[in-house]
Design an enzyme around this catalytic site. Structure first.
Site, PDB file in Angstrom:
ATOM      1  N   LYS A   1       0.863  -1.185   0.000  1.00 60.18           N
ATOM      2  CA  LYS A   1       0.000   0.000   0.000  1.00 60.18           C
ATOM      3  C   LYS A   1       0.899   1.235   0.000  1.00 60.18           C
ATOM      4  CE  LYS A   1      -3.641  -2.695   1.099  1.00 60.18           C
ATOM      5  NZ  LYS A   1      -4.770  -2.959   0.218  1.00 60.18           N
TER       6      LYS A   1
ATOM      7  N   HIS B   1      -6.752 -13.592  -6.866  1.00 61.86           N
ATOM      8  CA  HIS B   1      -7.532 -12.622  -6.094  1.00 61.86           C
ATOM      9  C   HIS B   1      -8.979 -12.667  -6.575  1.00 61.86           C
ATOM     10  CE1 HIS B   1      -9.067  -8.901  -4.416  1.00 61.86           C
ATOM     11  NE2 HIS B   1      -8.072  -8.964  -3.557  1.00 61.86           N
TER      12      HIS B   1
END
Length: 465
Positions: A165, A284
């Site tokens: 992130k 994912h």
């Protein structure tokens, strides 16, 4: 006999309560909410018809074949406890309705047009039983759990990951730096966020190069095998394959794909390439909640997880039970075990409607990710067990001292939990105590414990039985 035109009730042809299911049938459990006035048998039969051979009126060409070997059959209907207008319809589909090795074709039939059907207010596919004969037409996961452990030389504990992130906005070099710091600190994997593909601020090739450098540098310094899930998802299958090929040329161990937005056809293609070229494949599930979050319409995630095991992937995101994303404990455990175990018994308390035998199709590691931190480690270790990947994004990068200390804190917490479990301690009861003890000799862990001691994401779960 002649041809009798006109519209006739579906239940005359497609509702067959006396039908004995075959070992080769694909079985489906649908949660059906009919329009007022439509009897359950008719609604259940309509689902069977519309997702197999039926159409809305009798057609002349029915006479050119026998529908018996090809029609879906609604063979059992049961009420849903606590819901007056809902029931579960069980449908059996003959194997010949489906193309071999194609999840795409299986879904086009079973969850195709029938979901827009007017006689139903809502329809949800709760579970599928994939017969052995059909499972055997799929390659499945490129490598599976045992091969992955052997490639990584990591045994007897869950694997640790971290999503880098901020997910969007970093340059490739700064991104690679964050990857290096996390891996150097003690994580096994770092991860591209699912939305990181190839954007103007960071093109895919630059990211791949800097991440590869980070992997090799941290491997050399720690003596452990490291990986970064390089997201190969792209706008076209050709671009996706180009990225996977480049990852292979760099010699990295693992790539990643968003299997729902990318599509099953693309995913299966990539999975085949990964097996042929020794790449692990991290999956994912972006977009899954669009399909699976509504209780009465759509498809349950356990079906999407089964489909992924057939299409192919070595890791699949599966909720956390304790973090910021949806997941009731028993139900989550149901689809944590579905992808990784060889044989799963029918167990309605976990939402599992059918016994599923995977006949040696490799297993998929479930990934716990989303709003988890060091205080959750005992619960995660207990709930997910050794065969899992625990991913701490903010729970690593949010550490007050930086990324590497954040990674250290997670690794220390994990090793402490695994050791405590192996010594026979009860992680559920003594979890906080175990973490506190470990933090006495790890300043990094102590700092992490301090930051996240009050954080909870407490909302009632939507995914209930």
């Amino acid at each position: 006999v002649g041809f009798k035109a006109g519209v006739k009730d579906y239940k005359l042809t497609y509702y067959t309560p006396e039908y004995e299911t075959k070992d080769t049938d694909i079985l489906a459990a649908f949660r059906v909410t009919p329009q007022p006035g439509v009897p359950p048998e008719e609604a259940g039969a309509a689902v069977a018809a519309e997702s197999s051979t039926g159409t809305w009126t009798t057609v002349w060409t029915d006479g050119l074949t026998s529908l018996d070997p090809y029609k879906g059959r609604c063979y059992h209907i049961e009420p849903v406890a606590g819901e007056e207008s809902q029931f579960i319809a069980y449908v059996a589909y003959p194997l010949d309705l489906f193309e071999e090795g194609s999840v795409t074709n299986m879904f086009t039939s079973i969850v195709g047009n029938v979901f827009g059907f007017k006689a139903l207010r809502a329809l949800r596919l709760e579970d599928l039983r994939i017969p052995t004969a059909y499972v055997k037409t799929f390659q499945g996961p490129p490598h599976g759990i045992q091969v992955e452990r052997d490639k990584l030389n990591k045994y007897g504990r869950p694997l640790l990951g971290c999503t880098i992130k901020p997910k969007l906005g970093l340059s490739a070099k700064n991104y690679g730096r964050a990857v290096y710091e996390c891996l150097r600190g003690g994580l096994d994997f770092t991860k591209d966020d699912e939305n990181v593909n190839s954007q103007p601020f960071m093109r895919w090739r630059d990211r791949f190069l800097f991440c590869a450098e980070a992997i090799y540098k941290s491997q050399a310094e720690t003596g452990e095998i490291k990986g970064h899930y390089l997201n190969a998802t792209a706008g076209t299958c050709e671009d996706m394959m180009k990225r996977a090929v480049f990852a292979r040329e760099l010699g990295v161990p693992i790539v990643m794909h968003d299997y729902l937005t990318g599509g099953f056809t693309a995913n299966t293609t990539l999975a085949h390439y990964c097996r042929d070229n020794g790449l692990l494949l991290h999956i994912h599930r972006a977009m899954h909640a669009v399909i699976d979050r509504q209780k009465n319409h759509g498809m349950h995630f356990r079906v999407l997880a089964k489909a992924l095991r057939m299409s192919g992937g070595d890791h699949i995101h599966a909720g956390t039970v304790v973090g910021k994303l949806e997941g009731e404990r028993e139900i989550t455990l149901g689809f944590v075990d579905l992808p990784r175990d060889d044989f799963i018994e029918k167990d309605r308390s976990r939402g599992i409607y059918f016994t599923q035998d995977w006949v040696s199709l490799p297993g998929v590691l479930p990934v716990a990710s989303g709003g988890i931190h060091v205080w959750h480690m005992p619960a995660l270790t207990e709930i997910f067990g050794d065969d899992s990947v625990l991913q701490f994004g903010g729970g690593t990068l949010g550490h007050p001292w930086g990324n590497a200390p954040g990674a250290v804190a997670n690794r220390v917490a994990l090793e402490a939990c695994v050791q405590a479990r192996n010594e026979g301690r009860d992680l559920a009861r003594e979890g906080n105590e175990i973490i506190r003890e470990a933090s006495k000799w790890s300043p990094e862990l102590a700092a992490a414990c301090e930051v996240w001691k009050e954080i909870k994401f407490e909302f009632p779960a939507m995914d209930t039985l």
